[in-house]
Design a protein around this motif. Structure first.
Motif, mmCIF file in Angstrom:
data_model
loop_
_atom_site.group_PDB
_atom_site.id
_atom_site.type_symbol
_atom_site.label_atom_id
_atom_site.label_comp_id
_atom_site.label_asym_id
_atom_site.label_seq_id
_atom_site.Cartn_x
_atom_site.Cartn_y
_atom_site.Cartn_z
ATOM 1 N N LEU B 246 36.037 29.175 7.944
ATOM 2 C CA LEU B 246 35.554 29.029 9.317
ATOM 3 C C LEU B 246 36.586 28.325 10.211
ATOM 4 N N GLU B 247 37.759 27.993 9.627
ATOM 5 C CA GLU B 247 38.849 27.403 10.416
ATOM 6 C C GLU B 247 40.016 28.368 10.556
ATOM 7 N N ARG B 248 40.293 29.062 9.480
ATOM 8 C CA ARG B 248 41.513 29.873 9.401
ATOM 9 C C ARG B 248 41.325 31.217 10.100
ATOM 10 N N LYS B 249 42.268 31.557 10.993
ATOM 11 C CA LYS B 249 42.206 32.843 11.700
ATOM 12 C C LYS B 249 43.343 33.755 11.265
ATOM 13 N N GLN B 250 43.051 35.042 11.093
ATOM 14 C CA GLN B 250 44.052 36.083 10.874
ATOM 15 C C GLN B 250 43.558 37.350 11.555
ATOM 16 N N GLY B 256 36.467 34.036 7.702
ATOM 17 C CA GLY B 256 35.082 34.013 7.248
ATOM 18 C C GLY B 256 34.218 35.089 7.879
ATOM 19 N N SER B 257 34.769 35.864 8.830
ATOM 20 C CA SER B 257 33.996 36.963 9.404
ATOM 21 C C SER B 257 34.317 38.285 8.710
ATOM 22 N N PHE B 258 35.280 38.284 7.798
ATOM 23 C CA PHE B 258 35.573 39.493 7.018
ATOM 24 C C PHE B 258 34.607 39.592 5.834
ATOM 25 N N GLN B 259 34.065 40.783 5.639
ATOM 26 C CA GLN B 259 33.118 40.935 4.529
ATOM 27 C C GLN B 259 33.765 40.621 3.183
ATOM 28 N N ALA B 260 35.045 40.944 3.024
ATOM 29 C CA ALA B 260 35.693 40.660 1.739
ATOM 30 C C ALA B 260 35.546 39.180 1.409
ATOM 31 N N VAL B 261 35.749 38.326 2.419
ATOM 32 C CA VAL B 261 35.674 36.876 2.202
ATOM 33 C C VAL B 261 34.217 36.414 2.101
ATOM 34 N N LYS B 262 33.369 36.987 2.966
ATOM 35 C CA LYS B 262 31.940 36.611 2.921
ATOM 36 C C LYS B 262 31.338 36.932 1.554
ATOM 37 N N HIS B 263 31.689 38.093 1.029
ATOM 38 C CA HIS B 263 31.098 38.489 -0.249
ATOM 39 C C HIS B 263 31.609 37.615 -1.390
ATOM 40 N N MET B 264 32.856 37.188 -1.313
ATOM 41 C CA MET B 264 33.351 36.248 -2.337
ATOM 42 C C MET B 264 32.512 34.964 -2.301
#
Lengths: 395, 362
Positions: B246-250, B256-264
């Motif tokens: 929720l801090e890191r942007k790419q 944290g808004s990418f499903q790949a990361v959310k699902h992890m």
């Protein structure tokens, strides 16, 4: 920490045990709506072992909402081969919805026959282009005088071939944002303009159907909630469906059967359970199940102790329970090897082919009721506070 | 019916967390890991002041006489803070063994000093669980000879509690003649481990350990404590992963808004959340001497170790390259979970035991 239910519940438990003992020879048979099924269902209602907290005036038992008593009933019935109460989407989803959001007339008309198993319901939610993104559904409902006219297509409609009624989501406000343009209607299945086509599944069964709806006319009063509020009405029931999938106490029964199977099946004369890798897989599944059972106790506790939070514990039940069950059934197939692939009425078939059937059926449940990927979205967004995916323009 | 922690247990957990965040922040953990032992000693004094050395000691010997659920809460909180202090061997397993199986002299000599934080006892059961490197000790006419590996809380201990292959437990004073202590350096620098080489060292048998019931209880307790430590550490790793996402942007958005990361993260949460309930349940089974207490201890240690492995890997991945750095320090939790997994039996070894407990071998 106190896992005792208390002495007042011991008495209730022995009542349930006695009832089960007195009725252990009861057999119900035949199709849905067979008289033997309806009579048994009514007997369960009369004793408060089914529809316990539904008011008497709507055909329920009219008892208190005592979670522990419900738990005791479920535990004791699970231990016995006695016929269980009928379920289905009418009972699990429609009745709770009508109880909280239906009109008095709707409650009077529909709840009693649904509980008794005389009135079967199907659910008209998914559409070919609206699966995980259910709120994008396009089936139209237009008010013409005192009738709704419905046009469109539904899919994955369970038991539609047997159902008398369908609770259906249709778009009645095409200009409103997608979540605010839906209404929740009650559609008689003998209406003109409904074409049902069964979908044959990978298991070989046909539990689902496609519904083609052409100028289907139903009375205007057959709406639950207000126009455009169908999404909220439906969400009240989706919670009921998710909670009823993958109960770890049922999985425990399957684990016991798997242990028996692995003690009986042999490879070169050696029991499968004596092969270390098979045994390790079995024990790993048992460990996962024990964790889920502890989780279920915490959820139960949160329902009877005010202020105890179990939000995340609840969100994970469907995801974890269906995955574990699929894994468990799959281990049974591996334990049987080539024999595990036998199906239908082949020679050497074990347990009527139930392991393969359930293995595939649970893959269906991993997908159905909100796919497990959707479950992960829900867990990450609602329990972990992570953001939604940015909206794609035009969607 | 109430399944969960009591208010008292919750406030104990909060007190420990607060103490550790005030007195053992990451910089301090790093200093300890880099050899500043006196900083660890300060933290050790602090947890003694919180009363943690006395939780398993009976009141009649100056302790708090709390139960395994309290001990579990403490262990989880210490795991959350990667606390560089003795606990599982010194303050749970040793006092439990002496209370259950010691004679009056042994109890009077050791229990009040354990409760008061004056004495630390290192515990070596690994030869009973599964000997490596031909380790093993023999007891003959009051003397112990042999080798013991991976003593929990054994560094700078005042005494050692050791098991032989048949499950008898012995107490040895660390100042006795014939003991050689070798430090074993593991990946986890927040805790210590030693090897003892013993040549006819004076030892006293705990007389109540002639059958296996005592060592089994001590082992179950130790496995539960390691599980709780892993659950506490894993929860911190998950929380840190979510916070970082929720801090890191790419690509112009929070990762944290990418499903790949959310699902992890969802997968970690789905696995870890039931583990909290599982350690409480296992503790309650031990406290109420339930029939399934042993099975639950085994299965909890095995299952929680598997979940810990998954969470510690995935949470590190969510942090990307930063997760791999010493600067971020996530590896202290990763390594702590890694050591817990192997101590007192790895998952495969413990599941084998769980199978025997259920008669699968018959």
């Amino acid at each position: 920490m106190d896992l005792e239910y208390g002495p007042e519940y011991d008495e209730f438990r022995s009542e349930v045990i006695n009832f089960i003992k007195e009725n252990e020879d009861v057999k119900v048979s035949g199709p849905m709506r067979d008289e033997s099924r309806i009579n048994w269902q009514q007997k369960l209602i009369d004793h408060g072992y089914f529809a316990r907290s539904v008011p008497k005036e709507y055909g329920g038992y009219g008892g208190d909402m005592d979670i522990i008593k419900l738990r005791i009933i479920a535990e004791e019935f699970a231990k016995s081969p006695i016929p269980k109460a009928m379920g289905g989407q009418g009972i699990q989803m429609l009745v709770p919805t009508l109880l909280s959001l239906g009109t008095e007339e709707q409650k009077q008309q529909y709840i009693r026959p649904t509980l008794r198993g005389e009135m079967i319901w199907c659910q008209g939610y998914s559409e070919p282009n609206s699966g995980s993104d259910l709120a994008s559904l396009q089936t139209k409902g237009e008010l013409d005088g005192d009738e709704w006219v419905i046009n469109g297509q539904k899919i994955w409609t369970s038991t539609a071939q047997l159902a008398q009624m369908c609770f259906i989501l249709v778009r009645t406000e095409p200009d409103a944002p997608k979540h605010q343009g839906i209404s929740y209607l009650l559609m008689p299945m003998d209406s003109e303009g409904i074409d049902r086509r069964p979908i044959k599944q990978m298991t070989g069964d046909s539990d689902f159907n496609e519904l083609f709806l052409t100028d289907v006319r139903i009375p205007a009063e057959n709406i639950v909630g207000k126009r455009g509020e169908g999404w909220q009405v439906a969400n009240a029931t989706l919670g009921h469906e998710r909670g009823s999938l993958a109960d770890p106490n049922v999985t425990q029964n399957r684990l016991n059967s798997l242990i028996d199977l692995m003690k009986t099946e042999t490879i070169d004369g050696q029991r499968v359970i004596d092969k270390p890798i098979f045994r390790d897989r079995l024990l790993a599944i048992q460990g996962r199940l024990m964790a889920q059972q502890s989780n279920a106790l915490r959820i139960l506790s949160s329902q009877i102790n005010e202020g105890q939070d179990a939000t995340l514990a609840k969100f994970i039940v469907k995801l974890q329970g269906t995955e574990l069950r699929h894994e468990l059934e799959g281990l049974a197939i591996d334990a049987m090897g080539e024999l595990g692939t036998l199906y239908e009425d082949s020679p050497h078939l074990r347990d009527h082919g139930a392991w393969q059937q359930t293995y595939m059926y649970y893959l269906g449940l991993i997908i159905g009721g909100g796919t497990n990927q959707i479950q992960k979205n829900i867990i990450s967004e609602r329990a972990l506070g992570m953001p939604k995916e940015p909206k794609v323009q035009g969607a | 019916m109430y399944f969960g922690l009591s208010e008292e247990q919750k406030s104990l957990e909060e007190n420990i967390s607060k103490f550790l965040s005030d007195n053992a922040p990451l910089d301090t953990i790093k200093a300890v890991a880099n050899g500043e032992e006196e900083k660890a000693e300060e933290i050790h004094k602090g947890i003694i002041e919180l009363g943690l050395s006395g939780i398993m000691v009976p009141e009649s010997y100056g302790g708090l006489e709390l139960n395994m659920l309290f001990a579990t809460v403490v262990s989880s909180a210490l795991g959350s803070g990667t606390a560089p202090v003795p606990y599982i061997g010194a303050y749970v397993m040793a006092p439990l063994a002496i209370s259950l199986a010691g004679d009056e002299d042994q109890k009077n000599e050791w229990l009040p000093k354990i409760a008061g934080g004056e004495k630390v006892i290192g515990v070596g059961l690994s030869e009973f669980v599964g000997a490596r490197e031909d380790a093993g000790i023999e007891f003959d006419k009051g003397k112990v000879t042999g080798r013991s590996l991976f003593l929990i809380d054994g560094k700078n201990a005042d005494a050692y509690l050791l098991a032989n292959k048949s499950g008898e437990l012995f107490l040895i004073d660390a100042s006795s003649k014939g003991i050689k202590v070798t430090e074993l350096v593991t990946v986890d620098k927040t805790r210590t481990s030693v090897e003892l080489t013993l040549d006819k060292v004076d030892a006293t048998l705990l007389p109540g350990t002639s059958d296996l019931s005592v060592i089994e209880k001590v082992l179950d307790a130790g496995r539960l404590m390691l599980s709780a430590d892993t659950v506490g550490a894993s929860q911190v790793m998950l929380d840190k992963a979510v916070a970082y996402s929720l801090e890191r942007k790419q690509f112009g958005r929070l990762i944290g808004s990418f499903q790949a990361v959310k699902h992890m993260c969802a997968e970690m949460a789905a696995e870890l959340e039931p583990c909290h309930s599982m350690i409480w349940h296992a503790a309650h089974s031990q406290d109420s001497s339930a029939e399934d207490a042993r099975l639950m201890a085994c299965q909890t240690k095995a299952h929680v170790s598997e979940v810990g492995k998954q969470v510690s890997k995935t949470a590190t991945e969510v942090h990307g390259g930063m997760g791999f750095t010493d600067e971020l320090g996530l590896h202290y939790w990763f390594k702590r979970i890694g050591l817990n997994r192997q101590l007192l039996g790895s998952p495969e070894l413990i599941r084998e035991e769980a199978g025997k407990l259920q008669g699968f071998d018959q």
